[in-house]
Design a protein around this motif. Sequence first.
Motif, PDB file in Angstrom:
ATOM      1  N   MET A   1       0.852  -1.163   0.000  1.00  0.00           N
ATOM      2  CA  MET A   1       0.000   0.000   0.000  1.00  0.00           C
ATOM      3  C   MET A   1       0.898   1.226   0.000  1.00  0.00           C
ATOM      4  O   MET A   1       1.866   1.304   0.748  1.00  0.00           O
ATOM      5  CB  MET A   1      -0.913  -0.004   1.222  1.00  0.00           C
ATOM      6  N   ASP A   2       0.562   2.166  -0.847  1.00  0.00           N
ATOM      7  CA  ASP A   2       1.277   3.431  -0.887  1.00  0.00           C
ATOM      8  C   ASP A   2       0.939   4.228   0.366  1.00  0.00           C
ATOM      9  O   ASP A   2      -0.226   4.398   0.721  1.00  0.00           O
ATOM     10  CB  ASP A   2       0.880   4.213  -2.137  1.00  0.00           C
ATOM     11  N   LEU A   3       1.950   4.720   1.033  1.00  0.00           N
ATOM     12  CA  LEU A   3       1.763   5.419   2.300  1.00  0.00           C
ATOM     13  C   LEU A   3       0.918   6.682   2.164  1.00  0.00           C
ATOM     14  O   LEU A   3       0.090   6.982   3.011  1.00  0.00           O
ATOM     15  CB  LEU A   3       3.132   5.781   2.896  1.00  0.00           C
ATOM     16  N   TYR A   4       1.103   7.415   1.088  1.00  0.00           N
ATOM     17  CA  TYR A   4       0.431   8.706   0.948  1.00  0.00           C
ATOM     18  C   TYR A   4      -0.947   8.610   0.311  1.00  0.00           C
ATOM     19  O   TYR A   4      -1.905   9.198   0.790  1.00  0.00           O
ATOM     20  CB  TYR A   4       1.332   9.670   0.173  1.00  0.00           C
ATOM     21  N   SER A   5      -1.056   7.851  -0.765  1.00  0.00           N
ATOM     22  CA  SER A   5      -2.345   7.760  -1.454  1.00  0.00           C
ATOM     23  C   SER A   5      -3.230   6.641  -0.901  1.00  0.00           C
ATOM     24  O   SER A   5      -4.412   6.588  -1.204  1.00  0.00           O
ATOM     25  CB  SER A   5      -2.128   7.520  -2.946  1.00  0.00           C
ATOM     26  N   ARG A   6      -2.644   5.720  -0.138  1.00  0.00           N
ATOM     27  CA  ARG A   6      -3.339   4.543   0.401  1.00  0.00           C
ATOM     28  C   ARG A   6      -3.782   3.578  -0.704  1.00  0.00           C
ATOM     29  O   ARG A   6      -4.635   2.733  -0.501  1.00  0.00           O
ATOM     30  CB  ARG A   6      -4.541   4.910   1.268  1.00  0.00           C
ATOM     31  N   ILE A   8      -3.580   0.409  -3.033  1.00  0.00           N
ATOM     32  CA  ILE A   8      -3.009  -0.939  -3.002  1.00  0.00           C
ATOM     33  C   ILE A   8      -2.244  -1.128  -4.313  1.00  0.00           C
ATOM     34  O   ILE A   8      -2.826  -1.077  -5.391  1.00  0.00           O
ATOM     35  CB  ILE A   8      -4.113  -2.007  -2.875  1.00  0.00           C
ATOM     36  N   VAL A   9      -0.940  -1.317  -4.225  1.00  0.00           N
ATOM     37  CA  VAL A   9      -0.126  -1.418  -5.434  1.00  0.00           C
ATOM     38  C   VAL A   9       0.133  -2.857  -5.865  1.00  0.00           C
ATOM     39  O   VAL A   9       0.548  -3.086  -6.993  1.00  0.00           O
ATOM     40  CB  VAL A   9       1.211  -0.661  -5.277  1.00  0.00           C
ATOM     41  N   GLY A  10      -0.132  -3.817  -4.986  1.00  0.00           N
ATOM     42  CA  GLY A  10       0.037  -5.202  -5.388  1.00  0.00           C
ATOM     43  C   GLY A  10      -0.252  -6.170  -4.258  1.00  0.00           C
ATOM     44  O   GLY A  10       0.012  -5.864  -3.103  1.00  0.00           O
ATOM     45  N   TYR A  11      -0.834  -7.286  -4.625  1.00  0.00           N
ATOM     46  CA  TYR A  11      -1.066  -8.360  -3.665  1.00  0.00           C
ATOM     47  C   TYR A  11      -1.279  -9.659  -4.417  1.00  0.00           C
ATOM     48  O   TYR A  11      -1.691  -9.656  -5.565  1.00  0.00           O
ATOM     49  CB  TYR A  11      -2.265  -8.075  -2.749  1.00  0.00           C
ATOM     50  N   GLU A  12      -0.950 -10.738  -3.789  1.00  0.00           N
ATOM     51  CA  GLU A  12      -1.170 -12.078  -4.330  1.00  0.00           C
ATOM     52  C   GLU A  12      -1.393 -13.018  -3.151  1.00  0.00           C
ATOM     53  O   GLU A  12      -0.975 -12.728  -2.039  1.00  0.00           O
ATOM     54  CB  GLU A  12       0.029 -12.536  -5.156  1.00  0.00           C
ATOM     55  N   ILE A  13      -2.028 -14.134  -3.403  1.00  0.00           N
ATOM     56  CA  ILE A  13      -2.293 -15.118  -2.356  1.00  0.00           C
ATOM     57  C   ILE A  13      -1.518 -16.393  -2.693  1.00  0.00           C
ATOM     58  O   ILE A  13      -1.587 -16.894  -3.806  1.00  0.00           O
ATOM     59  CB  ILE A  13      -3.803 -15.411  -2.262  1.00  0.00           C
ATOM     60  N   TYR A  14      -0.788 -16.882  -1.695  1.00  0.00           N
ATOM     61  CA  TYR A  14       0.010 -18.088  -1.848  1.00  0.00           C
ATOM     62  C   TYR A  14      -0.349 -19.083  -0.750  1.00  0.00           C
ATOM     63  O   TYR A  14      -0.883 -18.703   0.289  1.00  0.00           O
ATOM     64  CB  TYR A  14       1.511 -17.769  -1.751  1.00  0.00           C
ATOM     65  N   LEU A  26       6.673  -8.120  -5.083  1.00  0.00           N
ATOM     66  CA  LEU A  26       7.343  -6.819  -5.160  1.00  0.00           C
ATOM     67  C   LEU A  26       7.781  -6.498  -6.589  1.00  0.00           C
ATOM     68  O   LEU A  26       7.619  -5.367  -7.058  1.00  0.00           O
ATOM     69  CB  LEU A  26       8.545  -6.792  -4.222  1.00  0.00           C
ATOM     70  N   LYS A  27       8.302  -7.511  -7.284  1.00  0.00           N
ATOM     71  CA  LYS A  27       8.725  -7.316  -8.674  1.00  0.00           C
ATOM     72  C   LYS A  27       7.559  -6.868  -9.551  1.00  0.00           C
ATOM     73  O   LYS A  27       7.656  -5.903 -10.310  1.00  0.00           O
ATOM     74  CB  LYS A  27       9.285  -8.627  -9.228  1.00  0.00           C
ATOM     75  N   ARG A  28       6.436  -7.562  -9.434  1.00  0.00           N
ATOM     76  CA  ARG A  28       5.262  -7.216 -10.242  1.00  0.00           C
ATOM     77  C   ARG A  28       4.710  -5.845  -9.875  1.00  0.00           C
ATOM     78  O   ARG A  28       4.307  -5.075 -10.741  1.00  0.00           O
ATOM     79  CB  ARG A  28       4.185  -8.276 -10.079  1.00  0.00           C
TER      80      ARG A  28
END
Length: 77
Positions: A1-6, A8-14, A26-28
Amino acid sequence: MDLYSRKIVGYEIYENESSENLATVLKRATLNEGSLAPSVLHSDNGSPMKGTTLVALCYLLGIAASYSRPRTSQLTG
């Protein structure tokens, strides 16, 4: 999550938590954000966040690591 804009820049479930899986996320996320890639990655002191794979990727991407103080919750009352 971007600290300033809030944003969500990326997530995945493993199935399991690992430094390798986190490095993939992080790469994606940095590829998707392009020039807005982070300069600092703040996290807890969990082993996936301190794993060699993620630390090496952060070094290659020029991302500084920032960790919470040990035994300190991120939640405040």
